[in-house]
Design an enzyme around this catalytic site. Sequence first.
Site, PDB file in Angstrom:
ATOM      1  N   LEU A 123       0.869  -1.173   0.000  1.00 31.45           N
ATOM      2  CA  LEU A 123       0.000   0.000   0.000  1.00 31.45           C
ATOM      3  C   LEU A 123       0.905   1.221   0.000  1.00 31.45           C
ATOM      4  CD1 LEU A 123      -2.742  -0.895   2.663  1.00 31.45           C
ATOM      5  CD2 LEU A 123      -2.962  -0.977   0.177  1.00 31.45           C
ATOM      6  N   ASP A 124       0.469   2.289  -0.659  1.00 33.96           N
ATOM      7  CA  ASP A 124       1.244   3.522  -0.643  1.00 33.96           C
ATOM      8  C   ASP A 124       1.384   4.047   0.780  1.00 33.96           C
ATOM      9  OD1 ASP A 124       1.381   3.422  -3.416  1.00 33.96           O
ATOM     10  OD2 ASP A 124      -0.430   4.638  -3.671  1.00 33.96           O
ATOM     11  N   LYS A 125       2.386   4.860   0.998  1.00 31.83           N
ATOM     12  CA  LYS A 125       2.670   5.413   2.323  1.00 31.83           C
ATOM     13  C   LYS A 125       1.438   6.059   2.951  1.00 31.83           C
ATOM     14  CE  LYS A 125       5.532   8.927   4.622  1.00 31.83           C
ATOM     15  NZ  LYS A 125       6.611   9.927   4.450  1.00 31.83           N
ATOM     16  N   ARG A 177      -5.524   5.508  -7.926  1.00 31.36           N
ATOM     17  CA  ARG A 177      -5.259   6.944  -8.009  1.00 31.36           C
ATOM     18  C   ARG A 177      -5.146   7.391  -9.470  1.00 31.36           C
ATOM     19  NH1 ARG A 177      -0.105   7.475  -4.245  1.00 31.36           N
ATOM     20  NH2 ARG A 177      -0.394   9.713  -4.689  1.00 31.36           N
TER      21      ARG A 177
END
Length: 320
Positions: A137-139, A236
């Site tokens: 998962l992205d930060k 996104r």
Amino acid sequence: MADKIERDRTVPDEMMGWRLDQAAAELFSEFSRQRLKQWINEQALLCDGAPAKPKSKVQGGESLTINAELAPQGDWTPEAIELDIRFEDDSVLVINKPSGLVVHPAAGNYDGTLLNALIHHCPSLTQLPRAGIVHRLDKLTTGLMVVAKTLQAQTSLVEQLQEKTVTREYDAIVNGPMIAGGHVDQPIGRHPKDRKRQAVVSAGKPAVTHYRVQERFRGHTHVRCRLETGRTHQIRVHMAHVHHPLVGDPVYGGRLKQVAGASEVLKETLRGFNRQALHARRLSFDHPDHGEPVTIEAELPDDMQILLHHLRTDTEEYAS
């Protein structure tokens, strides 16, 4: 101390003429082909007690024996970082990742990562590639991630991801009122001018995102997305591609757009929402040991719940 792996299988007659690495992959399916080939080359996987080459042909009836050690896969430092564990047994671990926690150590984030936390919680993970992490998962994205605790579980989970049998659902809050749900089927690859970004590009890898509307507001929409593929920044990029970028997205969100007549509370909430409004809410997979389905859900984090509350209030007050 490194864990020992000991296995013994007999090559069936119907595999006559197969390459050794192909036969091993079929007989020891709990391990990856790459790992088995490595063991053959290291002479940790023997054929009738003798070393052989991966391309050697088997005749049927041979005994294949694995006697290997799982050595540390990286020079990682364990750190006592609190984990929100939603499921755990001897083979898998599911955590609810908070915003701001980087998954892997990398330039600029050599410590304080999820990986550092995981090997503190379970030291044996140092013996697995990427400490058992099978997806990211992205930060700034919150939500559920599954981590393998054994090599067999990691192989199984990676295969399930490749076969698209793992279900990953996300909640997102996007800019603009969406009329209905749908899907985006557009390839994703590196942005041609900005190498730190992803983009919809013709030469990219196939990427499919399904989405459906959960709740509409005056200038925003709460949507639920399901990944069919798992490309970097996929939701996104796809939502921005259909002109509904995620609220707060620092890379793909564009300039902040306020809704005419919005309350000061909502305006301030939107200005202060400094991450992409994205949460991995539901994760389903087949358990690597027994094949039974495992489904875990995680409620929305506080910041997204607060944002939805103010969006809902704004829409209701405007309607009245």
